[in-house]
Design a protein around this motif. Sequence first.
Motif, mmCIF file in Angstrom:
data_model
loop_
_atom_site.group_PDB
_atom_site.id
_atom_site.type_symbol
_atom_site.label_atom_id
_atom_site.label_comp_id
_atom_site.label_asym_id
_atom_site.label_seq_id
_atom_site.Cartn_x
_atom_site.Cartn_y
_atom_site.Cartn_z
ATOM 1 N N UNK A 16 -20.665 -18.184 -39.087
ATOM 2 C CA UNK A 16 -19.128 -17.502 -39.147
ATOM 3 C C UNK A 16 -19.109 -16.109 -38.825
ATOM 4 N N UNK A 17 -20.304 -15.224 -39.524
ATOM 5 C CA UNK A 17 -20.016 -13.777 -39.590
ATOM 6 C C UNK A 17 -20.121 -13.450 -37.956
ATOM 7 N N UNK A 18 -21.145 -13.926 -37.066
ATOM 8 C CA UNK A 18 -21.517 -13.629 -35.842
ATOM 9 C C UNK A 18 -19.894 -13.902 -35.000
ATOM 10 N N UNK A 19 -19.601 -15.234 -35.239
ATOM 11 C CA UNK A 19 -17.959 -15.378 -34.751
ATOM 12 C C UNK A 19 -17.125 -14.566 -34.834
ATOM 13 N N UNK A 20 -17.043 -13.934 -36.133
ATOM 14 C CA UNK A 20 -15.840 -13.353 -36.492
ATOM 15 C C UNK A 20 -16.201 -11.719 -35.724
ATOM 16 N N UNK A 21 -17.306 -11.525 -35.749
ATOM 17 C CA UNK A 21 -17.707 -10.215 -35.253
ATOM 18 C C UNK A 21 -17.550 -10.088 -33.783
ATOM 19 N N UNK A 22 -17.605 -11.301 -32.970
ATOM 20 C CA UNK A 22 -17.350 -11.499 -31.584
ATOM 21 C C UNK A 22 -16.167 -11.422 -31.306
ATOM 22 N N UNK A 23 -15.159 -12.055 -32.223
ATOM 23 C CA UNK A 23 -13.512 -12.037 -32.112
ATOM 24 C C UNK A 23 -13.317 -10.520 -32.153
ATOM 25 N N UNK A 24 -13.692 -9.786 -33.137
ATOM 26 C CA UNK A 24 -13.176 -8.489 -33.231
ATOM 27 C C UNK A 24 -13.981 -7.698 -32.234
ATOM 28 N N UNK A 25 -14.884 -7.915 -31.701
ATOM 29 C CA UNK A 25 -15.472 -6.974 -30.607
ATOM 30 C C UNK A 25 -14.582 -7.258 -29.353
ATOM 31 N N UNK A 26 -14.218 -8.469 -29.092
ATOM 32 C CA UNK A 26 -13.335 -8.781 -27.984
ATOM 33 C C UNK A 26 -12.121 -7.951 -28.001
ATOM 34 N N UNK A 27 -11.548 -7.943 -29.291
ATOM 35 C CA UNK A 27 -10.093 -7.047 -29.649
ATOM 36 C C UNK A 27 -10.541 -5.773 -29.143
ATOM 37 N N UNK A 44 -11.745 -15.647 -23.267
ATOM 38 C CA UNK A 44 -13.005 -16.621 -23.445
ATOM 39 C C UNK A 44 -13.957 -15.842 -24.549
ATOM 40 N N UNK A 45 -13.954 -14.756 -24.612
ATOM 41 C CA UNK A 45 -14.815 -14.166 -25.922
ATOM 42 C C UNK A 45 -14.276 -14.661 -27.319
ATOM 43 N N UNK A 46 -12.836 -14.764 -27.343
ATOM 44 C CA UNK A 46 -12.190 -15.228 -28.535
ATOM 45 C C UNK A 46 -12.494 -16.673 -28.813
ATOM 46 N N UNK A 47 -12.696 -17.519 -27.674
ATOM 47 C CA UNK A 47 -12.919 -18.836 -27.845
ATOM 48 C C UNK A 47 -14.269 -19.116 -28.158
ATOM 49 N N UNK A 48 -15.258 -18.242 -27.782
ATOM 50 C CA UNK A 48 -16.526 -18.297 -28.045
ATOM 51 C C UNK A 48 -16.887 -17.784 -29.518
ATOM 52 N N UNK A 49 -16.260 -16.711 -30.030
ATOM 53 C CA UNK A 49 -16.369 -16.280 -31.449
ATOM 54 C C UNK A 49 -15.935 -17.462 -32.279
ATOM 55 N N UNK A 50 -14.731 -18.043 -31.867
ATOM 56 C CA UNK A 50 -14.341 -19.236 -32.684
ATOM 57 C C UNK A 50 -15.317 -20.489 -32.585
ATOM 58 N N UNK A 51 -15.777 -20.780 -31.518
ATOM 59 C CA UNK A 51 -16.790 -21.749 -31.696
ATOM 60 C C UNK A 51 -17.980 -21.364 -32.511
ATOM 61 N N UNK A 52 -18.418 -20.192 -32.621
ATOM 62 C CA UNK A 52 -19.319 -19.745 -33.294
ATOM 63 C C UNK A 52 -19.102 -20.149 -34.935
#
Length: 91
Positions: free
Chosen positions: A31-42, A17-25
């Motif tokens: 995009x910076x916030x989205x990529x950071x969210x995806x990275x944080x999820x991992x 869900x966090x990765x999908x949220x990051x990709x939606x951002x």
Amino acid sequence: MKGPRSRGSQFYLLQLLAVVSGLALVVAGPWRAGVAVVGGAFIVGAIARSVVPVSHTGMLRVRGKAFDMLWMTLLGVALVVLALVIPDQPG
């Protein structure tokens, strides 16, 4: 409908869900916030993999514990660094 039974599967679902949220951002614009969210999820997924017992890892387990933790940590850190390091492009 029942949710995932194992703790690891619950963490996996939250990570997904966090990765999908990051990709939606990323798609929406910041995009910076989205990529950071995806990275944080991992990164959080790697931490979860380290604390969840093997009997409860469920879908969170892909290979061995060390491999999973190393891969998710490297991927997460690389994405966060990528979001921080790339300079703004004129546009």
